[in-house]
Structures are given as C-alpha cells and as structure tokens.
Write a protein that holds these residues in place. Sequence first.
Motif, PDB file in Angstrom:
ATOM      1  N   PHE A   1       0.822  -1.212   0.000  1.00  0.00           N
ATOM      2  CA  PHE A   1       0.000   0.000   0.000  1.00  0.00           C
ATOM      3  C   PHE A   1       0.860   1.268   0.000  1.00  0.00           C
ATOM      4  O   PHE A   1       0.474   2.271  -0.599  1.00  0.00           O
ATOM      5  N   VAL A   2       2.015   1.231   0.632  1.00  0.00           N
ATOM      6  CA  VAL A   2       2.917   2.396   0.611  1.00  0.00           C
ATOM      7  C   VAL A   2       3.300   2.719  -0.828  1.00  0.00           C
ATOM      8  O   VAL A   2       3.339   3.889  -1.229  1.00  0.00           O
ATOM      9  N   TRP A   3       3.560   1.701  -1.624  1.00  0.00           N
ATOM     10  CA  TRP A   3       3.865   1.914  -3.034  1.00  0.00           C
ATOM     11  C   TRP A   3       2.653   2.487  -3.766  1.00  0.00           C
ATOM     12  O   TRP A   3       2.764   3.390  -4.589  1.00  0.00           O
ATOM     13  N   VAL A   4       1.469   1.972  -3.457  1.00  0.00           N
ATOM     14  CA  VAL A   4       0.234   2.492  -4.059  1.00  0.00           C
ATOM     15  C   VAL A   4       0.088   3.977  -3.725  1.00  0.00           C
ATOM     16  O   VAL A   4      -0.281   4.776  -4.581  1.00  0.00           O
ATOM     17  N   CYS A   5       0.396   4.346  -2.485  1.00  0.00           N
ATOM     18  CA  CYS A   5       0.310   5.760  -2.080  1.00  0.00           C
ATOM     19  C   CYS A   5       1.251   6.629  -2.903  1.00  0.00           C
ATOM     20  O   CYS A   5       0.917   7.761  -3.243  1.00  0.00           O
TER      21      CYS A   5
ATOM     22  N   LEU B   1      -8.328  10.233  -1.972  1.00  0.00           N
ATOM     23  CA  LEU B   1      -9.511   9.410  -2.219  1.00  0.00           C
ATOM     24  C   LEU B   1      -9.129   8.096  -2.915  1.00  0.00           C
ATOM     25  O   LEU B   1      -9.639   7.029  -2.566  1.00  0.00           O
ATOM     26  N   ALA B   2      -8.216   8.178  -3.870  1.00  0.00           N
ATOM     27  CA  ALA B   2      -7.723   6.966  -4.534  1.00  0.00           C
ATOM     28  C   ALA B   2      -7.008   6.077  -3.528  1.00  0.00           C
ATOM     29  O   ALA B   2      -7.201   4.858  -3.510  1.00  0.00           O
ATOM     30  N   ARG B   3      -6.201   6.676  -2.690  1.00  0.00           N
ATOM     31  CA  ARG B   3      -5.473   5.910  -1.668  1.00  0.00           C
ATOM     32  C   ARG B   3      -6.430   5.187  -0.733  1.00  0.00           C
ATOM     33  O   ARG B   3      -6.210   4.022  -0.391  1.00  0.00           O
ATOM     34  N   LEU B   4      -7.485   5.858  -0.322  1.00  0.00           N
ATOM     35  CA  LEU B   4      -8.443   5.246   0.588  1.00  0.00           C
ATOM     36  C   LEU B   4      -9.140   4.047  -0.059  1.00  0.00           C
ATOM     37  O   LEU B   4      -9.285   2.993   0.558  1.00  0.00           O
TER      38      LEU B   4
ATOM     39  N   GLY C   1      -6.283  11.157 -10.689  1.00  0.00           N
ATOM     40  CA  GLY C   1      -7.671  10.761 -10.490  1.00  0.00           C
ATOM     41  C   GLY C   1      -7.943  10.274  -9.083  1.00  0.00           C
ATOM     42  O   GLY C   1      -7.101  10.353  -8.191  1.00  0.00           O
ATOM     43  N   ARG C   2      -9.150   9.761  -8.919  1.00  0.00           N
ATOM     44  CA  ARG C   2      -9.613   9.366  -7.591  1.00  0.00           C
ATOM     45  C   ARG C   2      -9.655   7.850  -7.401  1.00  0.00           C
ATOM     46  O   ARG C   2     -10.234   7.367  -6.452  1.00  0.00           O
TER      47      ARG C   2
END
Length: 131
Positions: A57-61, A68-71, A112-113
């Motif tokens: 998830f850190v990479w995704v962030c 909003l995308a991160r959440l 984007g979101r």
Amino acid sequence: MIIFLRLLFLLVLASMLAVTTWASLRCPLFGVPREVFTHPWFIATLADAYWGFITFFVWVCYQWPHWLARLGWFIAIMLLGNIAMAVYCLALLFRAPRDAAPATLLTRQNQGRGGFGWLLAAIGVIIVALA
C-alpha cells in the motif's frame, strides 16, 4: 519482462481466486475454530500477511497522490489482500507497452480518484458482509 510479469500476476490472481473459492465452499469465512484462530502461528501468519499488504500500500500511495484513490485502494487491499494486489499490478501491466521497462511501472504516478480501487473495495465489503 512485462509479459513475464503479466503471466505471474495472472497466476497469482487465478490461484488466489481458486483457493479462496475452494475454502469458501468448505467453511464460512468467519467459521475458523477458536483453537485455530488463537494459535500463535495463525496470528504470526496474519501479521506477516497484513504487514505485506501495508508495504504494498505504501507503493500504491506513491503512485496515487490523491487521498480518495489511496483510501479506495487501502480498503480493497485490506479486504481482498493478494487478489486486490494482483489486480492492481495487472491493471498497470496491461496498460504498459510490452517493451516498457519495469522501472517505468514502479515509478509511474497516476491521476484521479482511483475509481477501480473503489470498485474492488465495494466488492470486498460485499464479500465480507455476506460471509
């Protein structure tokens, strides 16, 4: 390399869908007996898995600057685990040209979101609610 990675994550996704379907047909998600659920190795395995999810998830962030995308991706990854992670990687890999360098995929940032992450998050919520 991109083709190999596509095949790898297709294998991860297919095997995770197969094993979770098999397990679901044999035992409800929350039907794990107390002696298993409280076993030290079960707890250690869960901790290992979820710290791996957080690491991913850190990479995704990094790739998704919008909160909003991160959440959405956080919820999807926490509820669906490696299924969501494989889908995330496949989405990146199938948007990339076959000759793209893996470094390009690792450092690419998205805008984007994160609608796709929210779709997976909703699927995860439904699955947990039905369990």
